[in-house]
Design a protein around this motif. Structure first.
Motif, PDB file in Angstrom:
ATOM      1  N   ARG A 159      51.345  -6.358 -76.382  1.00 53.13           N
ATOM      2  CA  ARG A 159      52.481  -7.293 -76.371  1.00 53.13           C
ATOM      3  C   ARG A 159      52.480  -8.124 -75.094  1.00 53.13           C
ATOM      4  N   GLU A 160      52.145  -7.446 -73.997  1.00 52.48           N
ATOM      5  CA  GLU A 160      52.135  -8.171 -72.710  1.00 52.48           C
ATOM      6  C   GLU A 160      51.047  -9.254 -72.687  1.00 52.48           C
ATOM      7  N   LYS A 161      50.028  -9.036 -73.506  1.00 58.08           N
ATOM      8  CA  LYS A 161      48.966 -10.063 -73.601  1.00 58.08           C
ATOM      9  C   LYS A 161      49.415 -11.206 -74.501  1.00 58.08           C
ATOM     10  N   GLY A 162      50.596 -11.090 -75.085  1.00 65.49           N
ATOM     11  CA  GLY A 162      51.131 -12.183 -75.894  1.00 65.49           C
ATOM     12  C   GLY A 162      51.019 -11.979 -77.390  1.00 65.49           C
ATOM     13  N   HIS A 163      50.654 -10.779 -77.814  1.00 59.90           N
ATOM     14  CA  HIS A 163      50.518 -10.549 -79.249  1.00 59.90           C
ATOM     15  C   HIS A 163      51.819 -10.074 -79.884  1.00 59.90           C
ATOM     16  N   GLN A 164      52.005 -10.461 -81.142  1.00 57.92           N
ATOM     17  CA  GLN A 164      52.975  -9.763 -81.985  1.00 57.92           C
ATOM     18  C   GLN A 164      52.217  -8.576 -82.569  1.00 57.92           C
ATOM     19  N   VAL A 165      52.866  -7.422 -82.641  1.00 58.26           N
ATOM     20  CA  VAL A 165      52.110  -6.241 -83.066  1.00 58.26           C
ATOM     21  C   VAL A 165      52.791  -5.498 -84.213  1.00 58.26           C
ATOM     22  N   VAL A 166      51.988  -5.235 -85.255  1.00 59.37           N
ATOM     23  CA  VAL A 166      52.404  -4.300 -86.301  1.00 59.37           C
ATOM     24  C   VAL A 166      51.511  -3.077 -86.136  1.00 59.37           C
ATOM     25  N   VAL A 167      52.121  -1.898 -86.078  1.00 60.56           N
ATOM     26  CA  VAL A 167      51.343  -0.673 -85.871  1.00 60.56           C
ATOM     27  C   VAL A 167      51.385   0.169 -87.140  1.00 60.56           C
ATOM     28  N   VAL A 168      50.233   0.716 -87.495  1.00 61.47           N
ATOM     29  CA  VAL A 168      50.178   1.659 -88.624  1.00 61.47           C
ATOM     30  C   VAL A 168      49.754   3.002 -88.058  1.00 61.47           C
ATOM     31  N   VAL A 169      50.444   4.057 -88.429  1.00 58.52           N
ATOM     32  CA  VAL A 169      50.047   5.378 -87.913  1.00 58.52           C
ATOM     33  C   VAL A 169      49.699   6.345 -89.037  1.00 58.52           C
ATOM     34  N   SER A 170      48.752   7.240 -88.703  1.00 60.47           N
ATOM     35  CA  SER A 170      48.442   8.394 -89.557  1.00 60.47           C
ATOM     36  C   SER A 170      49.367   9.532 -89.178  1.00 60.47           C
ATOM     37  N   ALA A 171      49.317  10.591 -89.963  1.00 58.38           N
ATOM     38  CA  ALA A 171      50.030  11.818 -89.603  1.00 58.38           C
ATOM     39  C   ALA A 171      49.366  12.421 -88.365  1.00 58.38           C
ATOM     40  N   MET A 172      50.115  13.226 -87.614  1.00 62.88           N
ATOM     41  CA  MET A 172      49.542  13.899 -86.443  1.00 62.88           C
ATOM     42  C   MET A 172      48.373  14.778 -86.900  1.00 62.88           C
ATOM     43  N   HIS A 173      47.355  14.874 -86.041  1.00 64.32           N
ATOM     44  CA  HIS A 173      46.121  15.575 -86.408  1.00 64.32           C
ATOM     45  C   HIS A 173      46.383  16.947 -87.060  1.00 64.32           C
ATOM     46  N   GLY A 174      45.783  17.178 -88.206  1.00 64.22           N
ATOM     47  CA  GLY A 174      45.905  18.482 -88.870  1.00 64.22           C
ATOM     48  C   GLY A 174      47.101  18.600 -89.808  1.00 64.22           C
ATOM     49  N   GLU A 175      48.035  17.645 -89.693  1.00 63.11           N
ATOM     50  CA  GLU A 175      49.274  17.773 -90.466  1.00 63.11           C
ATOM     51  C   GLU A 175      49.029  17.614 -91.977  1.00 63.11           C
ATOM     52  N   THR A 176      48.230  16.632 -92.365  1.00 63.32           N
ATOM     53  CA  THR A 176      47.994  16.433 -93.802  1.00 63.32           C
ATOM     54  C   THR A 176      47.300  17.665 -94.399  1.00 63.32           C
TER      55      THR A 176
END
Ligand code: ADP
Ligand code: ASP
Ligand code: MG
Length: 419
Positions: free
Chosen positions: A30-47
């Motif tokens: 964001r500080e570099k000037g980007h708009q950001v959409v973040v996609v996350v996975s489940a925490m490791h091992g959770e699935t």
């Protein structure tokens, strides 16, 4: 302001410290000037943990409820990341796939994304929020939660990037990018600066889990560059893009493998029209995916069939094949459920003969018996004894000098057809 989508995998959000680290990376973008959409996975091992719970309860979990359960993993990590961002004074809001409007077909546990609603995303981006979206999930026409198959958060990331016409989709993971082969298995593997969509598609479909295959399909279809990067070390990573944008070309780009395979042969089947459909049709009618197929007419009246399936389907396939073989009066059946598939992928195969023989020679010198071979325009796959997989991968990797940096003039020579 350029929009980017950043996807973080399970290891990258595997602990609260790591989630804080991801938050810092998002804030940097964001500080570099980007708009950001973040996609996350489940925490490791959770699935995996959730799958175990379901399987402990019943051997055939209801698919709707299975997806309901599995989708919770990503809901935890998205909320934690949004909280971490807020705590660092970065305005952020998290959304499930259902809330944001990731519409999929009805195939629970392996749904396909049909379209993405951008209304909320565009509105909240314009208001200055970072949007954190749960990967791996969507909603079908009935309003039920669906999941996209293992590794599906990559596909969420690319689908969002395509719908929003983002500048780039960045896939952050636990290795520095796409390598010539799995760097956790073959330590000599080299990081690739670029790879074509076509080659990546093959590598993903042949077992390299660094990107889910569907994510590469969507990216190629929408001309959306994917950059695979490490969450933990700085670097340029690997750009997955169209062939003509790649300067450094290799004859072959990589090796992929998949462990859990089984091979089945039926000998002496009556050789008449339609017999292939009859045999394999019954297997696919049982919802079993057949991978490699070879047929060999051994005389005027008889033919032999060999095919592979995933090991988890071996028992069911065998019981179907035993029935058909009795019905058809086949001579015999032979099977081996301890095999693996090793594949070599490269655009250079299109214009260069001799790649296959070089691969077979390397395997032969390593004393590895090939049980089956299939080829397509840019790949060669062999089935071998599973115990030989690592040795085979290393032998082929060395034979094609994938452990060496491409020399300055080499890629031009390859293009000119001289190498
Ligand atoms: P994430 O949780 O970030 O989605 P994955 O485990 O799904 O990560 O994918 C990353 C893993 O893919 C790496 O740790 C590596 O072991 C494996 N992998 C297999 N083939 C390759 C390859 N050619 N290049 C890089 N990684 C690979
Ligand atoms: N959490 C899901 C899985 O483990 C999706 C993903 O990580 O991409 O397969
Ligand atoms: Mg993954």
């Amino acid at each position: 302001m350029a929009l980017i989508v950043q996807k973080f995998g399970g290891t990258s959000v595997g602990s609260l410290e790591r989630i804080q680290h991801v938050a810092d990376k998002v804030i940097k973008a964001r500080e570099k000037g980007h708009q950001v959409v973040v996609v996350v996975s489940a925490m490791h091992g959770e699935t995996d943990r959730l799958i175990k719970l379901a399987n402990a309860l019943t051997s055939e979990p209801n698919p709707r409820e299975y997806d309901m359960l599995l989708a919770t993993g990503e809901q935890v990590s998205m909320a934690l990341l949004a909280m971490a961002l807020n705590a660092k004074n970065c305005p952020a809001r998290s959304y499930t796939g259902l809330q944001i409007g990731i519409h999929t077909d009805d195939f629970h546990t392996k749904a396909r994304i049909l379209n993405v609603d951008t209304t909320i995303l565009l509105k909240e981006l314009a208001e200055g929020y970072v949007i954190v979206v749960a990967g791996f999930q969507g909603v079908n026409t009935r309003g039920d939660i669906t999941t996209l198959g293992r590794g599906g958060s990559d596909t969420t990331g690319v689908a969002l990037a395509a719908a929003l016409k983002a500048e780039e989709c960045q896939i952050y993971t636990d290795v520095e990018g796409v390598y010539t082969t799995d760097p956790r298995v073959i330590k000599e593997a080299m990081l690739l600066s670029h790879i074509s969509f076509e080659e990546m598609l093959e590598l993903s479909s042949l077992g390299a889990k660094v990107l889910q295959m569907r994510s590469v399909e969507i990216a190629a279809h929408h001309n959306m560059p994917i950059r695979v990067l490490s969450t933990f070390t700085e670097g340029e990573g690997t750009l997955v893009t169209f062939e003509d944008k790649i300067m450094q070309k290799r004859l072959v780009s990589g090796i992929a493998f998949s462990h859990e395979e089984a091979i089945i042969s039926i000998f002496g089947v009556p050789n008449r029209a339609g017999i292939e459909g009859e045999i394999l049709g019954m297997v696919s009618d049982a919802n079993i995916e057949i991978d490699m197929i070879a047929q060999n007419a051994t005389g005027n009246s008889a033919t032999d069939f060999t095919f592979t399936v995933q090991r988890k389907d071996f028992k069911n396939t065998m019981s179907i094949i035993e029935k058909i073989s009795k019905k058809l009066g086949a001579a015999s059946i032979k099977s081996n459920a301890q095999v693996a598939k090793l594949s070599l992928v490269g655009l250079g195969m299109r214009s260069h003969a001799g790649v296959a023989s070089k691969m077979f020679k390397a395997l032969g010198e390593a004393d590895i018996n090939i049980l089956m071979i299939t080829t397509s325009e840019i790949k060669i796959s062999v089935v071998i004894d599973e115990k030989m997989l690592e040795r085979g991968a290393r032998a082929v990797h060395e034979a094609f000098e994938l452990d060496k940096k491409l020399l300055e003039n080499e890629s031009a020579e390859i293009e000119a057809g001289n190498l």
